[in-house]
Write an enzyme that holds these catalytic residues in place. Structure first.
Site, mmCIF file in Angstrom:
data_model
loop_
_atom_site.group_PDB
_atom_site.id
_atom_site.type_symbol
_atom_site.label_atom_id
_atom_site.label_comp_id
_atom_site.label_asym_id
_atom_site.label_seq_id
_atom_site.Cartn_x
_atom_site.Cartn_y
_atom_site.Cartn_z
ATOM 1 N N SER A 50 5.500 0.361 4.422
ATOM 2 C CA SER A 50 5.446 0.253 2.963
ATOM 3 C C SER A 50 5.987 1.492 2.258
ATOM 4 C CB SER A 50 4.008 -0.021 2.504
ATOM 5 O OG SER A 50 3.106 0.900 3.075
ATOM 6 N N CYS A 107 3.048 -11.918 2.510
ATOM 7 C CA CYS A 107 4.003 -11.835 3.616
ATOM 8 C C CYS A 107 3.930 -13.106 4.446
ATOM 9 C CB CYS A 107 3.684 -10.624 4.485
ATOM 10 S SG CYS A 107 4.700 -10.527 5.978
ATOM 11 N N HIS A 153 -10.109 -4.214 4.449
ATOM 12 C CA HIS A 153 -8.676 -4.288 4.169
ATOM 13 C C HIS A 153 -8.365 -5.623 3.504
ATOM 14 C CE1 HIS A 153 -4.329 -4.568 4.913
ATOM 15 N NE2 HIS A 153 -4.346 -3.251 5.033
ATOM 16 N N GLU A 188 -5.931 -7.664 3.754
ATOM 17 C CA GLU A 188 -5.499 -8.711 4.678
ATOM 18 C C GLU A 188 -6.691 -9.304 5.419
ATOM 19 O OE1 GLU A 188 -2.840 -9.319 8.705
ATOM 20 O OE2 GLU A 188 -2.373 -7.607 7.413
ATOM 21 N N SER A 218 -2.532 2.793 3.589
ATOM 22 C CA SER A 218 -1.597 1.980 4.367
ATOM 23 C C SER A 218 -2.071 1.895 5.810
ATOM 24 C CB SER A 218 -0.192 2.587 4.310
ATOM 25 O OG SER A 218 0.653 1.998 5.273
ATOM 26 N N SER A 219 -2.490 0.719 6.221
ATOM 27 C CA SER A 219 -3.022 0.550 7.574
ATOM 28 C C SER A 219 -1.988 0.900 8.627
ATOM 29 C CB SER A 219 -3.505 -0.890 7.767
ATOM 30 O OG SER A 219 -3.930 -1.111 9.101
ATOM 31 N N HIS A 255 -0.508 -8.738 1.057
ATOM 32 C CA HIS A 255 -1.589 -8.810 2.040
ATOM 33 C C HIS A 255 -2.284 -10.167 2.065
ATOM 34 C CE1 HIS A 255 -1.179 -4.680 0.366
ATOM 35 N NE2 HIS A 255 -0.943 -4.447 1.642
ATOM 36 N N HIS A 286 0.826 -1.208 0.000
ATOM 37 C CA HIS A 286 0.000 0.000 0.000
ATOM 38 C C HIS A 286 0.864 1.263 0.000
ATOM 39 C CE1 HIS A 286 -3.754 -2.287 1.605
ATOM 40 N NE2 HIS A 286 -3.671 -2.295 0.288
#
Length: 329
Positions: free
Chosen positions: A287, A117, A145, A147, A243-244, A95, A58
């Site tokens: 990121s 990841c 999201h 993920e 980007s979380s 993600h 992200h």
């Protein structure tokens, strides 16, 4: 040792030198580095177009650079021609994806390189294990999201999503239900702890992952910022809006009472943010490319004489191996 940069003093700055506290660790984590390198290597060797499902990480700068090198970013697999072009490859983002997405790629005969990841893959494995033994899995994460969507898809009939203690209070489960919890890897430590505490208070036999799900990089970046935020008049977090982990850094600073802003790079800095400040905190999400930090520092020295002081709370040595399809022979 602190670095001193001298530039013209901007109107509105506090008199004298301005200190820039630079959080460390910051910028790329091992999972992000692995994902980006995976796409680069696929681009080098693929005989057909290289598709990337969702943003590989992200960050708008990273995505733009990979697009310029030839990567084709798609939101869904149905954007890829069917049948796929000869030699086409699809890369799954860092993600992670659900089993249904993997099955869809297989059904269409897509050649897949998985850049998920390893720490996200660990959460997927835990979800499958908990569900297989009959647990209801409570996943703490942010709705929508990538993920979260991937993890919920591992055992969709056995997994519930919660985001807050209020969500925990609203759970309506049959008597005797055995619960285990998992978390998104990029959440805020303190807020996640509140949700876990609420789960444990309501479900005393709550199961938990064998090790922490919030990743080392998320933890380190939050703790590094926490160690210095009380000294800052303002905090600049380098990262993209989707980007979380970068957004969690902004929220951490704001909860501490310090104004904080999320920026993609130096062009996003607004001079009024820096009015009458004497200490600026700078960090970058996992990121965000490291070079953007240098660019932001260079931009700040255009406003004042600054001293850059790095505040380090950990040294990161984690490295992840690349997917087998792109490992050097």
């Amino acid at each position: 040792m602190a670095e001193v940069f001298v530039g013209p003093v901007a109107q509105g700055y506090a008199s004298g030198e301005v200190t820039v506290l630079l959080a460390s660790p910051r910028s790329f984590c091992a999972g992000v580095e692995r994902a980006i390198e995976t796409v680069k290597r696929v681009l080098d060797v693929a005989e057909g177009p290289v598709y990337v499902r969702k943003q590989i990480v992200h960050n708008t700068v990273v995505v733009a650079e990979l697009r310029d090198r030839g990567a084709v970013f798609v939101e869904d697999l149905d954007e890829i021609p069917d049948p796929p072009p000869p030699g086409a490859v699809v890369v799954f983002s860092a993600h992670g994806v659900s089993p249904a997405v993997r099955a869809g790629a297989d059904e269409r005969g897509l050649q897949v390189v998985d850049a998920t990841c390893p720490l996200v893959a660990k959460v997927h494995a835990e979800a499958a294990r908990f569900a297989a033994r009959g647990d209801t899995v409570v996943f703490i994460g942010h709705a929508g999201h990538e993920e979260t969507e991937g993890t919920l898809g591992v055992a969709p009939r056995s997994t519930l999503l919660v985001q807050t203690p209020a969500d925990v209070a609203a759970l309506n489960l049959p008597e005797g239900t055995q619960l285990s919890y998992l978390t998104q890897t990029t959440l805020a430590l303190d807020e996640t702890a509140d949700v876990i505490d609420a789960l444990r208070a309501r479900f005393p036999t709550l199961g938990q992952p064998p090790s922490e799900d919030i990743c080392y990089a998320t933890t380190n970046r939050q703790r590094a910022l926490q160690s210095m935020v009380g000294e800052c008049d303002v905090v600049l977090v380098i990262g993209s809006c989707n980007s979380s982990n970068s957004r969690r850094l902004v929220e951490l600073a704001q909860r501490s009472g310090t104004p904080a802003y999320l920026i993609d790079g130096p062009d996003d800095i607004e001079p009024e943010w820096l009015s009458s400040v004497s200490t600026i905190g700078v960090t970058a999400g996992a990121s965000a490319p490291p070079r953007l930090v240098g660019q932001v520092i260079d931009a700040l020295r255009g406003y004042a004489s600054i001293t850059v002081v790095e505040r380090s709370i950990a040294t990161e040595t984690v490295r992840f191996g690349l997917p087998k399809q792109v490992r050097a022979q």
